[in-house]
Enzyme design. Structure first.
Site, mmCIF file in Angstrom:
data_model
loop_
_atom_site.group_PDB
_atom_site.id
_atom_site.type_symbol
_atom_site.label_atom_id
_atom_site.label_comp_id
_atom_site.label_asym_id
_atom_site.label_seq_id
_atom_site.Cartn_x
_atom_site.Cartn_y
_atom_site.Cartn_z
ATOM 1 N N TYR A 178 18.931 30.422 -34.631
ATOM 2 C CA TYR A 178 18.560 30.394 -36.047
ATOM 3 C C TYR A 178 18.630 28.973 -36.605
ATOM 4 O O TYR A 178 17.715 28.516 -37.286
ATOM 5 C CB TYR A 178 19.477 31.336 -36.844
ATOM 6 N N VAL B 11 18.472 26.173 -34.902
ATOM 7 C CA VAL B 11 17.407 25.394 -34.270
ATOM 8 C C VAL B 11 16.071 25.680 -34.950
ATOM 9 O O VAL B 11 15.278 24.776 -35.196
ATOM 10 C CB VAL B 11 17.327 25.679 -32.753
ATOM 11 N N VAL C 118 22.276 35.789 -48.951
ATOM 12 C CA VAL C 118 22.014 36.727 -50.036
ATOM 13 C C VAL C 118 22.374 38.154 -49.605
ATOM 14 O O VAL C 118 22.170 38.545 -48.460
ATOM 15 C CB VAL C 118 20.527 36.643 -50.462
#
Length: 107
Positions: free
Chosen positions: A22, A24, A55
């Protein structure tokens, strides 16, 4: 990004790139943002990347501390209120620009 893909195929990506694909991918998106901005500068088009934060949604398994409204603040800032000088940037959920060196600036 091709080097990361090749390292993944060989199973060496964690040693060479760390454990988070993620993270990268975010580096790749930020690099692409800067490239696209350079290509579109003369057309008066702004290209920015934004991180809405962690979130509270289905995607975060409702573990994120930010509300959906709080996560929308930075994308809305870029779409509606950001100064014209904000071009080719990576903007954090709190509307701060994050540079390649990790320094943040305020608006």
């Amino acid at each position: 990004m091709n080097k990361y893909i090749e390292a993944s195929k060989q199973g060496t990506q964690a040693v060479e790139w760390g454990n988070s694909s993620y993270v990268v991918s975010k580096v790749g998106v930020t690099a692409l943002t800067k490239i696209q901005q350079r290509l579109l500068n003369d057309r008066d088009i702004k290209v920015n990347a934004v991180h809405p934060g962690y979130v509270n949604t289905d995607m975060s398994s409702h573990k994120g501390p930010l509300s959906i409204d709080e996560g929308a603040a930075a994308p809305l800032f870029l779409a509606l209120d950001a100064p014209d000088s904000v071009r080719g940037e990576y903007v954090w959920y709190n509307k701060k620009i994050v540079s390649w060196t990790g320094e943040k600036s305020n608006f």
